[in-house]
Design a protein around this motif. Structure first.
Motif, PDB file in Angstrom:
ATOM      1  N   ALA A 196       3.078   8.597  56.154  1.00  0.00           N
ATOM      2  CA  ALA A 196       3.852   9.481  55.734  1.00  0.00           C
ATOM      3  C   ALA A 196       2.479   9.821  55.240  1.00  0.00           C
ATOM      4  CB  ALA A 196       4.252   9.433  54.489  1.00  0.00           C
ATOM      5  N   GLU A 219       0.534   9.441  58.798  1.00  0.00           N
ATOM      6  CA  GLU A 219       1.080  10.063  60.437  1.00  0.00           C
ATOM      7  C   GLU A 219       2.033  10.580  60.313  1.00  0.00           C
ATOM      8  OE1 GLU A 219       2.034   6.094  62.008  1.00  0.00           O
ATOM      9  OE2 GLU A 219       0.466   5.112  61.391  1.00  0.00           O
ATOM     10  N   PHE A 220       2.228  11.373  59.188  1.00  0.00           N
ATOM     11  CA  PHE A 220       3.611  12.794  59.509  1.00  0.00           C
ATOM     12  C   PHE A 220       3.494  13.355  58.748  1.00  0.00           C
ATOM     13  CE2 PHE A 220       5.857   8.312  59.692  1.00  0.00           C
ATOM     14  CZ  PHE A 220       6.903   8.513  60.781  1.00  0.00           C
ATOM     15  N   ARG A 271       6.282  16.373  50.784  1.00  0.00           N
ATOM     16  CA  ARG A 271       7.082  15.879  51.711  1.00  0.00           C
ATOM     17  C   ARG A 271       7.193  14.379  52.686  1.00  0.00           C
ATOM     18  NH1 ARG A 271       8.596  16.649  57.464  1.00  0.00           N
ATOM     19  NH2 ARG A 271       7.222  15.389  58.858  1.00  0.00           N
ATOM     20  N   LEU A 275      10.470  11.950  52.558  1.00  0.00           N
ATOM     21  CA  LEU A 275      10.156  11.226  53.501  1.00  0.00           C
ATOM     22  C   LEU A 275      10.752  10.006  53.428  1.00  0.00           C
ATOM     23  CD1 LEU A 275       7.287  12.620  55.819  1.00  0.00           C
ATOM     24  CD2 LEU A 275       9.461  12.616  56.113  1.00  0.00           C
TER      25      LEU A 275
END
Length: 284
Positions: free
Chosen positions: A47, A50-51, A62, A66
């Protein structure tokens, strides 16, 4: 922010994929709490990497949203040691390079794909010896060290004339759990990356195909096993030769270099008595 619902078929598919890996963990003493903590770190790491949004790393909140990992744990895990995502261990990558040279480069092979038995010592075989093969790839490691390790792993054998024979037509250790684990990590990771790409990206799919039957006899399975072993290895050796030739002429800049993996596998087990109708070819 509301997260999208995941497809109902996804969790059963992931559970099916994980079953042999759970079998491996149980056989090797990896308990659920131990793996769950590692998996939690992995969720946070992916996470974080890559996010992000707008090129910025995601906040703890966040990542927690996620992944479902508690914000307190996210903060702890983000500050810990990074997960090891490196390349193949040096001894494995060196071994693969040596085998590739042995298979494809004169005078070490009769022709591409036909490695010669090599005199162990340069004092006997000169430039066509095991000493010379190791020196072709690395001047920093002694050939005797490589030979002793390869004899331990079952990759080569010595004959009565003190010649070294390649036993595996690719760097496939017959013994040595650490070396086999390195290939488990590399091969399954790249196969999974290709499959996930094909499921989630709009770009051109990676080639990923298989053939499967469920009503074959044991004798037929053995015939197929031998055929895959022979023809599959011949195909991989041809791909290896082409890749070696291309790499010898490629001069990409550091930021343009690409790596690739080509794989082939064979598996068999008893068919389920309540299995579905046989399907001849499987496509993603």
């Amino acid at each position: 922010m509301q997260l999208p619902a995941f497809p109902s078929s996804l969790l059963p598919a992931l559970g099916h994929i994980m079953r042999p890996l759970v079998r491996l963990m149980l056989r090797k003493g990896v308990t659920y709490p131990r793996f769950a903590e590692h998996l939690k770190r992995l969720f946070v790491d992916v996470a974080e990497r890559e996010f992000g949004l707008d090129g910025l790393p995601p906040s703890d909140s966040r990542i927690s949203l996620l992944t479902g990992v508690h914000r307190k744990d996210v903060k702890r895990l983000r500050g810990g040691q990074e997960l090891d995502e490196g390349d193949l261990p040096e001894n494995v990558s060196l071994g693969a390079h040596l085998v590739s040279v042995w298979l494809n480069t004169t005078p070490f092979c009769l022709r591409p794909g036909r490695p010669q038995p090599l005199p162990r010592l340069a004092s006997v075989g000169g430039g066509c010896s095991f000493d010379a093969l190791v020196a072709e790839v690395s001047k920093d490691i002694r050939a005797r060290v490589v030979l002793d390790e390869w004899l331990r792993l079952g990759i080569v054998r010595l004959d009565e004339q003190d010649r070294v024979h390649l036993e595996a037509m690719a760097f496939i250790p017959q013994h040595g759990f650490e070396e086999k684990t390195a290939y488990l990590r590399h091969n399954l990771h790249d196969h999974a990356c290709a499959a996930v790409h094909n499921l989630t990206e709009d770009a051109e799919p990676f080639f990923e195909r298989s053939v499967h039957y469920d009503s074959l006899s044991v004798a037929s399975i053995e015939q197929l096993r031998e055929r895959v072993s022979e023809d599959g290895m011949r195909m991989l050796i041809a791909f290896n030769q082409l890749a070696a030739e291309l790499e010898a002429h490629d001069l990409p800049s550091a930021d343009q270099r690409q790596r690739m993996t080509i794989g082939l596998y064979f598996y068999t087990e008893p068919s389920s008595p309540t299995g579905s109708d046989p399907t001849k070819a499987d496509r993603p």
